[in-house]
Design a protein around this motif. Structure first.
Motif, PDB file in Angstrom:
ATOM      1  N   PHE A  38      78.523  52.180  32.870  1.00 24.71           N
ATOM      2  CA  PHE A  38      79.901  52.499  32.504  1.00 24.71           C
ATOM      3  C   PHE A  38      80.379  51.636  31.344  1.00 24.71           C
ATOM      4  CE2 PHE A  38      80.403  49.199  35.789  1.00 24.71           C
ATOM      5  CZ  PHE A  38      81.307  48.333  35.196  1.00 24.71           C
ATOM      6  N   THR A  39      81.427  52.140  30.688  1.00 23.79           N
ATOM      7  CA  THR A  39      82.017  51.439  29.553  1.00 23.79           C
ATOM      8  C   THR A  39      83.525  51.638  29.541  1.00 23.79           C
ATOM      9  OG1 THR A  39      81.877  51.106  27.155  1.00 23.79           O
ATOM     10  CG2 THR A  39      81.864  53.384  27.940  1.00 23.79           C
ATOM     11  N   SER A  40      84.207  50.804  28.797  1.00 24.94           N
ATOM     12  CA  SER A  40      85.625  50.994  28.478  1.00 24.94           C
ATOM     13  C   SER A  40      85.673  51.620  27.089  1.00 24.94           C
ATOM     14  CB  SER A  40      86.367  49.654  28.471  1.00 24.94           C
ATOM     15  OG  SER A  40      86.217  48.987  29.696  1.00 24.94           O
TER      16      SER A  40
ATOM     17  N   GLU B 237      87.809  54.253  31.583  1.00 28.24           N
ATOM     18  CA  GLU B 237      86.375  54.141  31.836  1.00 28.24           C
ATOM     19  C   GLU B 237      85.692  55.468  31.596  1.00 28.24           C
ATOM     20  OE1 GLU B 237      83.270  53.410  35.601  1.00 28.24           O
ATOM     21  OE2 GLU B 237      85.435  53.516  35.934  1.00 28.24           O
ATOM     22  N   PHE B 238      84.493  55.404  31.042  1.00 27.41           N
ATOM     23  CA  PHE B 238      83.571  56.539  31.032  1.00 27.41           C
ATOM     24  C   PHE B 238      82.257  56.037  31.601  1.00 27.41           C
ATOM     25  CE2 PHE B 238      79.897  58.448  28.817  1.00 27.41           C
ATOM     26  CZ  PHE B 238      79.915  59.676  29.444  1.00 27.41           C
ATOM     27  N   ALA B 239      81.653  56.824  32.496  1.00 31.16           N
ATOM     28  CA  ALA B 239      80.412  56.395  33.142  1.00 31.16           C
ATOM     29  C   ALA B 239      79.469  57.572  33.309  1.00 31.16           C
ATOM     30  CB  ALA B 239      80.703  55.770  34.495  1.00 31.16           C
ATOM     31  N   VAL B 240      78.187  57.254  33.356  1.00 34.20           N
ATOM     32  CA  VAL B 240      77.155  58.231  33.692  1.00 34.20           C
ATOM     33  C   VAL B 240      76.593  57.831  35.048  1.00 34.20           C
ATOM     34  CG1 VAL B 240      74.961  59.279  33.056  1.00 34.20           C
ATOM     35  CG2 VAL B 240      76.595  58.602  31.266  1.00 34.20           C
ATOM     36  N   GLY B 241      76.820  58.679  36.053  1.00 33.89           N
ATOM     37  CA  GLY B 241      76.282  58.420  37.379  1.00 33.89           C
ATOM     38  C   GLY B 241      74.812  58.779  37.444  1.00 33.89           C
ATOM     39  N   THR B 242      74.039  57.975  38.158  1.00 38.50           N
ATOM     40  CA  THR B 242      72.589  58.183  38.227  1.00 38.50           C
ATOM     41  C   THR B 242      72.064  58.302  39.652  1.00 38.50           C
ATOM     42  OG1 THR B 242      72.140  55.802  38.273  1.00 38.50           O
ATOM     43  CG2 THR B 242      72.287  56.845  36.097  1.00 38.50           C
ATOM     44  N   ASN B 243      72.945  58.282  40.637  1.00 37.55           N
ATOM     45  CA  ASN B 243      72.465  58.296  42.018  1.00 37.55           C
ATOM     46  C   ASN B 243      72.233  59.732  42.465  1.00 37.55           C
ATOM     47  OD1 ASN B 243      71.975  57.897  44.790  1.00 37.55           O
ATOM     48  ND2 ASN B 243      73.192  56.026  44.765  1.00 37.55           N
ATOM     49  N   THR B 244      71.153  60.289  41.974  1.00 40.21           N
ATOM     50  CA  THR B 244      70.804  61.669  42.312  1.00 40.21           C
ATOM     51  C   THR B 244      70.447  61.810  43.788  1.00 40.21           C
ATOM     52  OG1 THR B 244      68.556  61.187  41.539  1.00 40.21           O
ATOM     53  CG2 THR B 244      70.048  62.245  39.973  1.00 40.21           C
ATOM     54  N   ALA B 245      70.002  60.713  44.427  1.00 43.61           N
ATOM     55  CA  ALA B 245      69.678  60.758  45.856  1.00 43.61           C
ATOM     56  C   ALA B 245      70.945  61.031  46.667  1.00 43.61           C
ATOM     57  CB  ALA B 245      69.036  59.448  46.291  1.00 43.61           C
ATOM     58  N   ALA B 246      72.073  60.408  46.270  1.00 40.83           N
ATOM     59  CA  ALA B 246      73.336  60.650  46.962  1.00 40.83           C
ATOM     60  C   ALA B 246      73.793  62.091  46.757  1.00 40.83           C
ATOM     61  CB  ALA B 246      74.398  59.677  46.461  1.00 40.83           C
ATOM     62  N   TYR B 247      73.628  62.586  45.537  1.00 37.59           N
ATOM     63  CA  TYR B 247      73.996  63.967  45.233  1.00 37.59           C
ATOM     64  C   TYR B 247      73.158  64.932  46.064  1.00 37.59           C
ATOM     65  CZ  TYR B 247      74.630  68.262  42.523  1.00 37.59           C
ATOM     66  OH  TYR B 247      74.902  69.549  42.137  1.00 37.59           O
TER      67      TYR B 247
END
Length: 698
Positions: free
Chosen positions: A502-504, A571-581
């Motif tokens: 994530f970033t600001s 904030e802008f973020a790229v989620g990577t938890n594909t296991a949760a999805y």
């Protein structure tokens, strides 16, 4: 206040309330008037019942807890007035109160009934300094209705007296209620709940009823399930939580050894994990501060429960009373509250200095609830909305003077509850896996993503299959990519489970349309949510919840923008938890996940403050040694000249799920595109392993 004086006032109040109950027995001749006799009779009976419960609680301290059926019946009676369909005919329901008592009286008397429900917390914790004034204002309101019947008061003069009585009840006792709330956060000696957790036989589920919170089959089943797990598994679950907290300090370069108190928040039923967590925090030199979700309007934040709490007896009840502060919020109250806060923090400054921050255990899986907007409920005027945002900003600045942002951290984790369905235990074990994913693997994959993103001048995000998102997120220029980065590599520390970078964003140059077809945020469902951004600030917004565009905008303004006219993209973020999805899709529970997990299952955009709010000057580094330099934006930089104008004191994540995602691409200065995700799958070389969870779910 002296205890003896409080007990004397309490006794006198009960004596008068018994009389009131008798006087209202025959509605036709009731001194308060036939119209309101039912209200005062019902509330008098409620107060006298609470006194009986108090006597039982005092006795049980000597004799021990009674049989489980006795505790269950008592708990049922404590909440039966607002539970389920009974709420439709409860005086705490502003719509019912208005129907019975009239439009003018409805919200006012519903407010009083809701405040009296706070008596549950007050008697269980023996907080008589808060309960006695509540009883006294109830008597005062009754006396005013008597005066109206005798002709001493009438018309608008009568209602002015009623509102003033309630106003001064809230305002005058600010110097009791607000210092108590602040002390609860930082003083581990207020240990009512901690003693229950640490001293009870947790295999005997009667302990659940010692809190005074609403207990349902869900809380009992949660506790029973946790009791079935081996000690080693409990230690592992608690360790994820406590170690994440410790690592948050480590990564931020904050000396945890200087702190002495950790604030715990959780839902009743998870005591076995909490007990082990308390022990593990003790090994770090930390004592727990644990407080109940606020029972009174002066300390509530809309319909949200902050602290520890049991089941919701009725979510609509909480929603109906989210703006009860409309009854008393004015400039004088604002100044009084802030003044009391300053004085209280000054008295608590030594405790505040060693407060480390909150460690939160959320739950997910509750059945989604659709709230009804009731015209009879209190709502804030435009002037009050402005006052509230000003008050919250100034209150946050006062807090930050004593609990400095750069000296505290937090952690947050989420577990399912039985309401999630018949596969609850299976989902719980899957959640343990989600919360303990391979740290090293994700660190390496997310480093690849960050290296690609850092090449971009901006990031483009587009939707697909009916998602109309088309956003451009501007990134801060980097002086030296070998030493600097825009994105934090978020692993399992403050924000569990792991799985995002994530970033600001830089506000200038950030804009476009953010659209999500359906999402739940803070217990509220949004359909076809749309927010437009220009230079990083929210502009037009709407959703498809109601036929009326005005109602749609009001829903977003109150619950996402928190009554601010506009908010920055913090904030802008790229989620990577594909296991949760994949887990959510496999079990069909996507709509039941909380933001904590949802935000990891696709890109998300947070409106409000940045993730580094109040601690922007603390240097933060990724595991590869690069400093995260995007900790500020053009708005938060105002803190150097206008600290009260720099922060909005909110941060709300809005996630686009992978199956609505067309593309995420970093765009370089020369226009070259670096795709990260296309059609919901990771395409950047070095990140392909994230797609394995999708394949397993097919």
């Amino acid at each position: 206040m002296e205890r003896n004086m409080l007990e004397e006032r309490y006794g006198l109040s009960l004596e008068r309330i018994r009389e009131m109950g008798r006087e209202c027995g025959g509605s036709e001749n009731a001194p308060c008037g036939q119209e309101t006799a039912g209200f005062f009779r019902a509330q008098s009976q409620w107060i006298l019942f609470l006194d009986q419960v108090r006597e039982q609680l005092l006795l049980e301290r000597e004799t021990g807890l009674p049989a489980l059926p006795v505790l269950e019946e008592r708990n049922r009676k404590l909440y039966e007035d607002i539970a389920g369909t009974a709420y439709e005919k409860s005086y705490a329901n502003p719509a019912y109160s208005a129907a019975v008592l009239g439009d003018q009286a409805g919200p006012v008397m519903a407010f009083l009934a809701a405040e009296l429900r706070g008596g549950i917390a007050y008697i269980y914790e023996e907080r008589m300094e808060e309960w006695v004034p509540c009883l006294e204002v109830f008597i005062e309101i009754y006396n005013l209705f008597e005066a109206r019947q005798t002709g001493e008061l009438s018309g608008e003069a009568f209602w002015t007296e009623v509102r003033e009585a309630l106003y001064y009840y809230v305002s005058d006792y600010c110097d009791v209620t607000i210092p108590r709330r602040l002390r609860e956060q930082v003083d581990p000696d207020l240990d009512f709940a901690v003693k229950i957790i640490m001293e009870s036989d947790l295999s005997d589920l009667r302990y659940l009823y010692r809190f005074g919170e609403y207990i349902t089959e869900s809380e009992r089943e949660t506790a029973d399930f946790l009791n079935s797990l081996p000690e080693e598994e409990i230690r592992k679950m608690a360790s994820v939580y406590t170690e994440g907290y410790r690592r948050g300090f480590e990564l931020a370069g904050i000396d945890l050894s200087r702190k002495k108190t950790v604030e715990l928040r959780y839902q009743v039923g998870f005591e076995r994990i909490l007990r082990e967590a308390v022990r593990q925090f003790a090994d770090m030199g930390l004592r727990p501060a644990l407080f109940r979700a606020a029972p009174g309007a002066v300390n509530k934040r809309q319909h949200l429960k902050i602290g520890y709490y049991g089941a919701y007896a009725n979510k609509q009840f909480e929603y109906d009373h989210r703006f009860d502060n409309a009854l008393f919020l004015d400039k004088a109250f604002k100044e009084r509250k802030l003044s009391v806060m300053r004085s209280a923090y000054e008295e608590l400054k030594e405790l505040a200095a060693v407060y480390a921050g909150p460690a939160v255990m959320e739950t997910f899986g509750e059945e989604p609830f659709s709230y009804e907007n009731k015209k009879e409920a209190f709502s804030l005027s435009q002037k009050q909305k402005k006052l509230l945002t000003e008050m919250n900003a100034q209150a946050a600045e006062i807090t930050n003077q004593y609990i400095k942002g750069e000296e505290r951290s937090f952690t947050i984790i989420s577990w399912p509850v039985p309401e999630i369905g018949p596969r609850y235990r299976e989902i719980f074990r899957e959640t343990i896996y989600i919360n303990t994913l391979d740290y090293q693997q994700y660190k390496e994959i997310q480093t690849v993503l960050i290296d690609a993103l850092d090449q971009g001048k901006y990031v483009e995000i587009t939707g697909r299959d009916g998602n109309r998102t088309r956003m451009r997120v501007a990134l801060h220029p980097l002086k030296d990519r070998r030493k600097e980065t825009n994105f934090e590599n978020c692993l399992a520390d403050v924000n569990i489970p792991l799985g995002e970078v994530f970033t600001s964003p830089q506000l200038s140059g950030t804009g476009g349309l953010l659209h999500v077809k359906q999402i739940y945020i803070n217990e509220v469902e949004y359909k076809d949510l749309e927010i437009r951004f220009k230079d990083g600030m929210t502009g037009e917004y709407t959703c498809g919840n109601y036929e009326s565009e005005e109602e749609n905008r009001k829903l977003i303004e109150e619950n996402l923008l928190y009554n601010h006219p506009s908010l920055p993209l913090g904030e802008f973020a790229v989620g990577t938890n594909t296991a949760a999805y994949a887990m959510a899709r496999r079990y069909g529970i996507m709509e039941r996940l909380k933001i904590l997990i949802i935000e990891k299952t696709g890109p998300h955009f947070a409106i409000g403050d940045t993730c580094y709010s109040h601690s922007e000057d603390v240097k933060v580094y990724n595991p590869d040694g690069k400093e995260i330099v995007a900790r500020d934006n053009e708005w938060s930089l105002k803190r150097r000249e206008e600290p009260e104008a720099a922060y909005f004191n909110c941060h709300t994540d809005i996630t686009i799920p992978y199956d609505e995602l067309g593309e995420i691409a970093a765009v370089k200065e020369d226009g070259e595109r670096i795709p990260l995700i296309r059609d919901g799958r990771f395409v950047l070389p070095g990140t392909e392993a994230l797609n394995e969870a999708f394949e397993k779910n097919l």
